[in-house]
Design an enzyme around this catalytic site. Structure first.
Site, PDB file in Angstrom:
ATOM      1  N   GLY A 397      17.803 -17.708  14.335  1.00 33.47           N
ATOM      2  CA  GLY A 397      16.366 -17.756  14.559  1.00 33.47           C
ATOM      3  C   GLY A 397      15.822 -19.173  14.651  1.00 33.47           C
ATOM      4  N   SER A 398      14.552 -19.332  14.260  1.00 31.09           N
ATOM      5  CA  SER A 398      13.801 -20.567  14.477  1.00 31.09           C
ATOM      6  C   SER A 398      14.351 -21.782  13.752  1.00 31.09           C
ATOM      7  CB  SER A 398      12.347 -20.356  14.062  1.00 31.09           C
ATOM      8  OG  SER A 398      11.769 -19.312  14.813  1.00 31.09           O
ATOM      9  N   ALA A 399      15.293 -21.608  12.854  1.00 33.31           N
ATOM     10  CA  ALA A 399      15.857 -22.747  12.121  1.00 33.31           C
ATOM     11  C   ALA A 399      16.496 -23.763  13.058  1.00 33.31           C
ATOM     12  CB  ALA A 399      16.880 -22.258  11.093  1.00 33.31           C
ATOM     13  N   LYS A 401      15.244 -24.760  15.963  1.00 33.15           N
ATOM     14  CA  LYS A 401      14.255 -25.329  16.886  1.00 33.15           C
ATOM     15  C   LYS A 401      14.228 -26.853  16.889  1.00 33.15           C
ATOM     16  CE  LYS A 401      11.207 -21.306  17.101  1.00 33.15           C
ATOM     17  NZ  LYS A 401       9.952 -20.665  16.635  1.00 33.15           N
TER      18      LYS A 401
END
Length: 706
Positions: A397-399, A401
């Site tokens: 996931g967003s980790a 980004k």
């Protein structure tokens, strides 16, 4: 005429008769001379070389045999023993050159009077072999065999080996009663009968009582080949929570692993040698095994051992000093177990596969703690699995980004002075809207720092469209270059995401890469956008640790490692003399400028310390020293393995946190992954673990932030 002919024949016969004694005399004379010469030669040899020949007959033969040595010890970075060797008394047996089956049988029976083997049970085949080792029993069983089992159809006798095999199978299948002593004797017989000539084996090396040692010692003269020695076994004085990382060692009974048998034999190992079979024990086998002792065994001409002399006492295995702090490791493991147990009990992790945490020095790649749990949703059982940090991959996931923003900056899609992009959702034809968690219209535009703070998916997709030069019209069409996936994946690879980190452990995986094309060969454009914000490819926790460390240390992708030095433990066992120190290895330097890096670091600082209401980790604001980091959630699914054809699918999320501290001078990088949580009960489990990991580390290391 006949008269003259007859007279001539008589004369010839008389001449031949006269010649015969001369020939015989010549032959006999020649034989006599040969015998005389032979007698003279024998006399000469007896007088001149007699003593030498006598010595040849009486001479001894020397054979060099090897002996086991203690395996190397592993310490933590503070010198505490993580895995050591516990010495045990042992009953040994050395097989001579001329030992017979009858002697082995007698030794087994005699030894069974003084020791018992309760942790093993003899098989039916072993009992049969022991029973038939008695010649009387063997003869009795042969006599019982029908003629068809002793003779072939042509009347010839069946081979003795075939008869023995028939008897062994017959006796093994019969339900015979054996006493406890006979069962012990059968186990002993199996061990010593299978020993190699002049090799020393352990008859009993576990749970040997003082009484047994004393009894055997008193009767050694009656037990040829039997001795009292010392054996060792691995033990873990500071707990076994990372045993799955340290690995295992084979038993003497198991010996060399069959898959690598030829490899180890070529290196001079014996078949019953104990070797590392997994992870650190296997990876550093050549150092941990040490050098075997050498003994010279002198045997007489009758094959009896005359004496055994140690010519080289051997060298214990090298000591390994690991990067792990055992006290910190115990705290991380305890925290992970406690928080995960609360997630399970609340119902948030009832279908979860486990949880993982790793802490690393971002400046060197030294792993400070590694913990993991495996959870079985069917049974509810949770077990230690620290190894999952290198061989389990999850969509994070967003980790991730931070790496996506870095790619946009390095490729000049955005610049440190202008990172603003519209916060407009993506509308693909025939697909649901692709947006962020917060409601559409919350932001009209975002800069990169704020996009990281509020974890904007829209920002990452808008960045990607510009980066790969996609053609896009909302609700109408989208067109991307064929290498769209390659562009993004090369960027993630720079940070170690999607490829092996090179950690000094066997079994590491490179992650899981999603498909780039559908069955018709069309590019999966929607998945390219999913990849941009961490919702497509799967990475391992250790890859995430390498990624966040790269951001923390300023751009160096450091190779993670567990062994920091190799040495030798002194004779008192309380100090390691270091022979080799591991050097930190920077695998790559990210080609960004300081101002580009500061955009990412500032965004991660605001994830924890920002003021925006949509910030995702503000609960860590009070943690000292000051932290920075990035949260992540990714959609995942659970399929019931017991009902593979069921249409019921459980929608879950993977929760992730990556971070570092202190913010200004990072000394610790951490990763926490909780895969498979209920999306309606996500909670702050990863943040709870992250908070304790940071606080515990700096308390143990007495660090005070300025």
């Amino acid at each position: 005429m006949d008269f003259f002919k007859k007279n001539k024949n008589n004369q010839t016969s008389k001449r031949k008769a006269a010649e015969t004694p001369i020939r015989v005399k010549v032959i006999l004379g020649f034989i006599f001379v040969l015998f005389a010469l032979l007698i003279v030669q024998l006399g000469y040899l007896q007088l001149i070389y007699g003593s030498r020949f006598h010595a040849e007959v009486q001479k001894t033969d020397d054979t060099v045999i090897s002996g086991a040595v203690p395996r190397g010890v592993m310490y933590d970075d503070k010198g505490r023993v993580l895995v050591g060797n516990k010495a045990n008394n042992a009953i040994t047996y050395t097989k001579s050159l001329s030992t017979t089956t009858k002697q082995e049988y007698n030794i087994s029976n005699a030894l069974s009077k003084y020791i018992t083997i309760s942790n093993e049970k003899p098989t039916d085949q072993q009992l049969a072999q022991y029973y038939l080792a008695d010649s009387k029993n063997y003869a009795k069983e042969v006599a019982k065999l029908p003629r068809s089992k002793r003779y072939n159809s042509d009347g010839s006798e069946v081979s003795s080996s075939a008869i023995y095999q028939t008897l062994e199978n017959k006796v093994a299948n019969e339900k015979r009663h054996y006493t406890t002593k006979q069962k012990t004797a059968a186990l002993i017989f199996n061990k010593i009968a299978g020993a190699y000539t002049l090799s020393t084996i352990y008859v009993k090396n576990q749970k040997l009582t003082d009484r047994e040692v004393a009894l055997v010692g008193e009767h050694l003269s009656e037990l040829p080949g039997v001795g009292i020695g010392t054996d060792w076994e691995r033990y873990y004085p500071n707990g076994s929570s990372i045993k799955s990382i340290i690995g295992s060692v084979s038993t003497e009974k198991a010996g060399l692993p069959s898959d690598d048998l030829k490899y180890y034999l070529a290196l001079g190992y014996s078949r019953n040698d104990r070797v590392g079979t997994s992870y650190l024990e296997k990876e550093y086998e050549s150092l941990l095994k040490g050098t075997k002792s050498k003994s010279k065994v002198t045997t007489k001409s009758n094959n009896q051992v005359q004496q055994t002399k140690t010519v080289y006492k051997g060298q214990a295995g090298a000591s390994l000093v690991l990067t792990i702090d055992s006290k910190y490791q115990a705290k991380v493991q305890k925290t992970l177990k406690s928080v995960y147990a609360s997630a399970v009990s609340s119902g948030a992790a009832s279908l979860s596969s486990g949880a993982y945490a790793i802490a690393m020095d971002p400046n060197t790649g030294a792993i400070k703690a590694v913990a993991g749990l495996s959870h079985d949703p069917d049974t509810g059982k949770t077990t230690d699995n620290a190894l999952g940090v290198i061989n389990q991959a999850f969509v994070m996931g967003s980790a991730v980004k931070g790496a996506q923003v870095a790619g946009g900056l390095i490729n000049h899609v955005i610049t440190p002075s202008n990172t603003v992009l519209p916060d407009t959702p993506i509308y693909l034809p025939g697909s649901p809207v692709k947006k962020s968690v917060y409601p559409v219209g919350t932001f009209s535009s975002l800069d990169a720092q704020t996009a990281l703070e509020v974890s904007s998916n829209i920002y990452m997709m808008q960045l990607t469209l510009r980066w790969i030069k996609a053609s896009y019209s909302p609700h109408t069409y989208i067109k991307m270059p064929k290498n769209a996936f390659d562009i993004l994946r090369r960027n993630f690879n720079m940070f170690g995401l999607g490829q092996k980190t090179g950690v000094d452990l066997p079994g590491e995986i490179s992650g899981i890469q999603g498909k780039s094309y559908n069955s018709s060969g069309q590019l999966l454009t929607g998945s390219v956008l999913d990849l941009s914000y961490g919702n497509y490819d799967a990475y391992t926790p250790i890859q995430m640790a390498q990624y966040i460390s790269t951001i923390a240390n300023g751009g160096y992708r450091m190779q993670p490692y567990l062994v920091q030095s190799v040495g030798k433990t002194n004779s008192s066992g309380n100090k390691v003399l270091i022979n080799y120190n591991k050097k930190a290895n920077a695998q790559l330097r990210i080609p960004w400028t300081t101002s580009e890096l500061n955009v990412i670091r500032t965004g991660m600082y605001r994830v924890v310390h920002g003021s925006n209401a949509w910030g995702t980790a503000h609960t860590l604001k009070s943690v000292k020293p000051t932290m920075a980091g990035k949260t992540g959630t990714a959609e995942t699914f659970y399929y019931d393995p017991k009902h593979p054809n069921s249409t019921k699918v459980h929608e879950l999320i993977n929760a992730t946190f990556v971070g570092f501290a202190p913010y200004k001078n990072p000394k610790l990088a951490i990763v926490v992954v909780f895969p498979g949580l209920d999306p309606n009960m996500e909670g702050t489990y990863t943040l709870q673990v992250a908070k304790e990991m940071v606080q515990d580390y700096f308390k143990l290391n007495k660090y005070a932030e300025n």
